[in-house]
Design an enzyme around this catalytic site. Sequence first.
Site, short mmCIF file in Angstrom:
data_model
loop_
_atom_site.label_atom_id
_atom_site.label_comp_id
_atom_site.label_asym_id
_atom_site.label_seq_id
_atom_site.Cartn_x
_atom_site.Cartn_y
_atom_site.Cartn_z
N HIS A 1 -11.28 -2.32 4.30
CA HIS A 1 -10.88 -1.88 5.77
C HIS A 1 -11.48 -0.44 5.96
O HIS A 1 -11.57 -0.04 7.41
CB HIS A 1 -9.34 -1.57 6.25
CG HIS A 1 -8.75 -0.58 5.07
ND1 HIS A 1 -8.75 -0.83 3.89
CD2 HIS A 1 -8.52 0.61 5.42
CE1 HIS A 1 -8.00 0.35 3.22
NE2 HIS A 1 -7.97 1.24 4.22
N ASP A 2 -12.17 0.03 5.09
CA ASP A 2 -12.85 1.27 5.12
C ASP A 2 -14.52 1.01 5.45
O ASP A 2 -15.26 2.08 5.48
CB ASP A 2 -12.74 2.52 4.10
CG ASP A 2 -11.10 2.90 4.25
OD1 ASP A 2 -10.67 3.17 3.19
OD2 ASP A 2 -10.66 2.87 5.37
N ASP B 1 -2.91 4.65 -2.61
CA ASP B 1 -4.16 5.31 -1.62
C ASP B 1 -4.47 6.73 -2.41
O ASP B 1 -3.56 7.51 -2.62
CB ASP B 1 -3.30 5.40 -0.50
CG ASP B 1 -4.38 5.87 0.66
OD1 ASP B 1 -5.43 5.10 0.90
OD2 ASP B 1 -4.38 6.81 1.29
N GLU C 1 -6.65 3.39 -5.80
CA GLU C 1 -7.91 3.95 -5.15
C GLU C 1 -8.39 5.33 -5.59
O GLU C 1 -7.55 6.10 -5.37
CB GLU C 1 -7.79 4.01 -3.46
CG GLU C 1 -8.99 4.09 -2.80
CD GLU C 1 -8.92 4.60 -1.30
OE1 GLU C 1 -7.88 5.31 -1.04
OE2 GLU C 1 -9.71 4.17 -0.60
N ASP D 1 1.01 -1.01 0.11
CA ASP D 1 0.01 -0.04 0.10
C ASP D 1 0.79 1.07 0.05
O ASP D 1 1.72 1.21 0.87
CB ASP D 1 -0.94 0.11 1.38
CG ASP D 1 -2.11 0.70 1.10
OD1 ASP D 1 -3.21 0.32 1.67
OD2 ASP D 1 -2.24 1.61 0.31
#
Length: 567
Positions: free
Chosen positions: A327-328, A200, A253, A95
């Site tokens: 995870h969000d 990200d 993302e 990430d």
Amino acid sequence: MGFHNATVYQVYPKSFADADGDGVGDLRGIIERVPYIASLGVDYVWLNPFYPSPGRDNGYDISDYCAVDPAMGTMEDFDELSAALAAHGISPMLDMVFNHVSTSHEWFQRALAGEDRYREYFYIRRAKADGSLTTNWVSKFGGPAWARFLSEGGDADEYYLHLFDPTQADLNWHNPQVRAEAARVVNFWRAHGVKAFRFDVINLIGKTEPLADAVPGRDDRYVYTDGPAVHDFLRELNEASFGQDPDSVTVGEMSSTSIPACVDYTAPHRRELTMVFNFHHLKVDYERGAKWTRMEPDIAQLKRILDEWQRGLQAGGGWNALFWNNHDQPRAINRFGDADTYRIETATMLATLIHLNRGTPFIYMGEEIGMTDPEYASIDDYVDVEARNAYAALVAGGMDEDAAFDIVRAKARDNARTPMQWDDGPNAGFSTATPWLRPTNQATINVACEEAEGRILPYYRALVALRKRLPIISEGGYEGYAMDNDDVVAYVRTPPEGDAGAARLLVVCSMRPHPVEVAIAAEYRRGRVLIGNNAERPTSFEETPLPATLTLAPYEAIALLAGDAQA
Ligand code: TEU
């Protein structure tokens, strides 16, 4: 393309497995669970950040991109994990959080100390003559997006930009030195054998200069999202780093993005990224587009969004990451199905919908065993900065605490961050110590019971294997199906170009907790059931064809293969 038959498994290191018994997950914990990960048949493991971080945003506030946070382990642990995964043909996907950096990072600290080179790494601006901030943008975690830049001996009237928490300072990608730093970081991890990367909120790095106010009353995201410079920066980063590996795989993302932008981000000839995450399908339970509300998911809107994105990316030669969970996001079973009466049916139906579709499926840890949101009773159970800020803002805005808590309980990112439930023990087999976030329903939802007698874990393994085996899944085309029927999400996978077989695959998923009807086109009525979550269904309809109108059981998914099946 080599990766089209691949599946990605997402591991949130802080919550996956704790080997050193401090209640927090770590890299050695993941090493111990590599055989389990390999048993899923996945090809990549996306690891959320495990780099040094103050932990204000659970590791997305990075203070050193090229090291391992001591709480997570050592660089030797990472290399051992990477080798353990490689022994099963699995690659780590790291990430890269390049839109912003922790204010504890050396770069920001040297900017505070007055070093001009590092001041230029950030958006540091004086307030306007009337005292107002450079722009009227708001942070995605609430409050203004500018905070005082209190540099030594500097101008007290300076501010720095932070689209997220004030401890996450946005990097100025218009500065070629910042772009060179990003390439250096990616190449550092490439030197450790890494060939897959997740970027990200990468579509926020192209903020158009001069930074401009949002039109009052309009959401400010349009001002700084998908700036045209993003494409230039991605091509430059591609060429300077991961693009040098012909088998690299990257996913961006993309916050609040568009189909045209994502075609440009992922069409291979563009040499930017391999695929993208977009989130429009995960906002159909946002009332008036606002996250911190309660609303039943709008299934009619969901199926339109899924169809538009599949057709749009396909038409442009782009590529979608396919996912419900990360995870969000709160657990999808709670949002789109019934976590109590129909948990198994919901889990397997949602899995069918993405795993047989055109794109690359992502499995978020625990999804494959049907994990659901924790049953928390107090705001004190929630630790995420976004959720706690939202609760405070709702209450400050006049909402009563119960109503505000009800919203947080439905939407908090903590819902996805409870420890992986390995067994029914007090800490779910995650740790020998009290976990940093409390699991609540491991007694009935855990890996051990799924391995012994579960229906969800075997189903996920079967879906991953089908993608490896069938070109119609990995390479086939996409067509919408039953678009006028708001009780189902359905589509057809068409034969890949040049495929000798004439197989077509019909996938139908009921989104309802009650029986619903769906028209079955004649060509599928004598089809073979490739996979389905209703054990009552026969595996083939060659002898007894399906009716023209099929009644689906609650949350039933069925995939029918018709034509000269290659399968
Ligand atoms: O998320 C982007 C982001 O905006 C998320 O906060 C998401 O939009 C929101 O939570 C959904 O309501 C990325 C990371 O995935 C997230 O964990 C980080 O907090 C964020 O960026 C900042 O790095």
